[in-house]
Scaffold this active site. Structure first.
Site, mmCIF file in Angstrom:
data_model
loop_
_atom_site.group_PDB
_atom_site.id
_atom_site.type_symbol
_atom_site.label_atom_id
_atom_site.label_comp_id
_atom_site.label_asym_id
_atom_site.label_seq_id
_atom_site.Cartn_x
_atom_site.Cartn_y
_atom_site.Cartn_z
ATOM 1 N N PHE A 62 -0.231 1.764 -10.176
ATOM 2 C CA PHE A 62 -0.053 2.547 -8.956
ATOM 3 C C PHE A 62 -1.004 3.739 -8.977
ATOM 4 O O PHE A 62 -0.613 4.891 -8.771
ATOM 5 C CB PHE A 62 1.400 3.008 -8.824
ATOM 6 C CG PHE A 62 2.377 1.862 -8.682
ATOM 7 C CD1 PHE A 62 2.569 1.246 -7.453
ATOM 8 C CD2 PHE A 62 3.065 1.384 -9.780
ATOM 9 C CE1 PHE A 62 3.456 0.177 -7.315
ATOM 10 C CE2 PHE A 62 3.953 0.322 -9.663
ATOM 11 C CZ PHE A 62 4.147 -0.285 -8.432
ATOM 12 N N ASN B 1 2.097 -0.914 -1.422
ATOM 13 C CA ASN B 1 0.851 -0.700 -0.688
ATOM 14 C C ASN B 1 0.996 -1.044 0.792
ATOM 15 O O ASN B 1 0.438 -0.373 1.660
ATOM 16 C CB ASN B 1 -0.279 -1.509 -1.312
ATOM 17 C CG ASN B 1 -0.878 -0.815 -2.515
ATOM 18 O OD1 ASN B 1 -0.509 0.305 -2.850
ATOM 19 N ND2 ASN B 1 -1.793 -1.478 -3.198
ATOM 20 N N CYS C 118 -7.645 -1.524 -2.212
ATOM 21 C CA CYS C 118 -6.244 -1.953 -2.331
ATOM 22 C C CYS C 118 -5.597 -2.309 -0.998
ATOM 23 O O CYS C 118 -5.208 -3.454 -0.781
ATOM 24 C CB CYS C 118 -5.432 -0.867 -3.035
ATOM 25 S SG CYS C 118 -5.872 -0.635 -4.767
ATOM 26 N N LYS D 221 -12.277 7.556 0.861
ATOM 27 C CA LYS D 221 -11.414 8.727 0.728
ATOM 28 C C LYS D 221 -12.124 9.730 -0.166
ATOM 29 O O LYS D 221 -13.059 9.374 -0.900
ATOM 30 C CB LYS D 221 -10.056 8.348 0.135
ATOM 31 C CG LYS D 221 -10.142 7.816 -1.291
ATOM 32 C CD LYS D 221 -8.772 7.474 -1.875
ATOM 33 C CE LYS D 221 -7.962 8.712 -2.204
ATOM 34 N NZ LYS D 221 -6.728 8.401 -2.952
#
Length: 439
Positions: free
Chosen positions: A155, A214, A266, A327
């Site tokens: 994670f 997710n 992801c 990001k």
């Protein structure tokens, strides 16, 4: 403990390095000889905060070993992690070919009892398939080594992967063998002061937990982008709506920012793979199909705003891009909104000047030989003679810029903000046209 980690991508390299930081002996295995050579010389294949210094330190200490020799790692290890990529295949399913090849190699080379852990994100039932592949190879060899399968999904958030690895919210252990569970708990004990963070379940539920997590986060993002699009139609402000919605303790503020779509390695592939998992099982996941559709459409929202302002033909116009990675905190451009935005603008005839603090090299490879894009070393240099600034990634250095500098350099004083970073009233007083998402 002695550990082998197969794969030196984001998950494998971060996981192996963090285990070595806690004093374990870790063999990081990869078939890419150039990558292994670079890692031995302290050259990282990815950008991730704090990772480089930890790799160099533990490699120099001798407890983080990079090699292409799987047999060497397996011969000395108690636990073997499979952390290779599971990219999206052409049909939307997860491509498990590398995972299955690794499983075959493990069966061919293991020389004693072993715990085998899937760290890669894999569809439900993959653990059972890996088990059969390994057992088949052992049977071919006529050996009877005992091995236990474990699902231990990661994670990690790109940009904070080291922190997430060292201080996990939870550690999911998918296994029903008590001895194996205890060994996994021992391995993770230095990371988990509060033992309530261990969550024990069966392998299939552990595999599904990663996809469900997710998909839930992706759903929140697409939901808020849907709300943003409605806000624009009815004259509401999604920034204020977010405050009203997020203040509800049942909802919270995380992943409620409207923007120009999610990307990365992801969310896109995991949502797609979960859709396919449902379809293969005979169920059509309507919500997840819409999550995917909304996100794909959201990546062209800024382009549509630009076309509404300047027209469909953008020939002889130049636009500045701030932010290329999907990001902040990473150089990863997989499924990044910036790629869609740039390609759409160039298709309409525009020229692009782009800047990103970390992703320039990756972007140059993606857009190589494209004469319509230029990469600059400064966020201000991209602005010269530009017809508008487009903000795609919310890096910290973009949050409080010199607006006078921006005003002086832009040909047209226009900002298209895909992350809703600035105060519209302030920009109005400074003479900018300011376009946001959902306002």
């Amino acid at each position: 403990m002695n550990i082998t980690v197969i794969g030196t991508g984001y998950v494998g390299l971060v996981t192996g390095t963090c285990f070595s930081e806690m004093g374990n002996n870790v063999y990081c295995i990869d078939i890419d000889e150039e990558k292994i050579k670079s890692l031995k010389n302290g050259i990282m294949p990815i950008y991730e905060q704090h990772l480089e210094s930890m790799v160099i330190k533990n490699h120099n200490k001798g407890n983080l070993i990079f090699t292409t020799e799987l047999k060497k790692g397996l011969s000395k290890s108690d636990i073997c992690f499979i952390a290779v990529g599971t990219p999206m295949a052409s049909d939307g399913c997860a491509d498990l070919s590398v995972v299955f090849q690794v499983a075959k190699n493990i069966g061919e080379l293991m020389s004693h009892d072993l715990i085998i852990v899937t760290k890669s994100t894999v569809p439900v039932g993959t653990g059972d398939k890996i088990d059969k592949i390994i057992q088949k190879e052992l049977d071919k060899r006529g050996v009877n080594y005992n091995f236990q399968m474990v699902s231990n999904p990661e994670f990690l958030k790109e940009g904070t992967a080291v922190e997430d690895s060292m201080r996990p919210d939870r550690v999911i252990i998918g296994s029903e063998d008590e001895k194996t569970i205890n060994m996994m708990k021992e391995l993770y004990a230095p990371y988990v002061k509060n033992h309530d963070r261990f969550i024990i379940m069966d392998i299939r539920s552990a595999e599904m937990s990663k996809y469900a997590s997710n998909a839930m986060l992706a759903t929140r993002i697409s939901f808020m982008n849907e709300i943003a699009n409605i806000c624009e139609k009815v004259g509401a402000d999604v920034n204020k709506v977010r405050l009203g919605v997020g203040s509800d303790k049942r909802i919270g503020y995380s992943f409620l920012y409207a923007g120009c779509g999610y990307g990365g390695s992801c969310f896109p592939k995991d949502v797609s793979a979960l859709i396919k998992t449902g379809e293969i099982a005979g169920y059509s996941p309507k919500i997840l199909n819409e999550v995917e559709s909304v996100n794909n459409n959201q990546k062209v929202v800024l382009v549509n705003k630009i076309r509404e302002k300047f027209g469909e033909n953008l020939s002889n116009l130049s636009f500045s891009i701030w932010g290329l990675s999907f990001k902040p905190g990473t150089d990863d451009m997989r499924e990044a909104p910036s790629v869609v935005i740039i390609n759409e603008l160039i298709k309409s005839g525009a020229n692009i000047k782009a800047y990103d603090p970390k992703a320039r090299e990756v972007a140059e490879n993606i857009f190589k030989n494209n004469e319509n894009i230029e990469f600059c070393n400064s966020k201000y240099d991209v602005l010269n003679d530009s017809n508008g600034l487009i903000i795609v990634t919310e890096w910290n250095e973009f949050k409080s810029p010199d607006f006078n500098e921006i005003h002086d350099r832009l040909k047209h004083k226009i900002i298209f903000d895909g992350r809703n970073q600035f105060d519209k009233e302030l920009l109005d007083t400074l003479g900018f046209e300011y376009y946001q998402i959902g306002c």
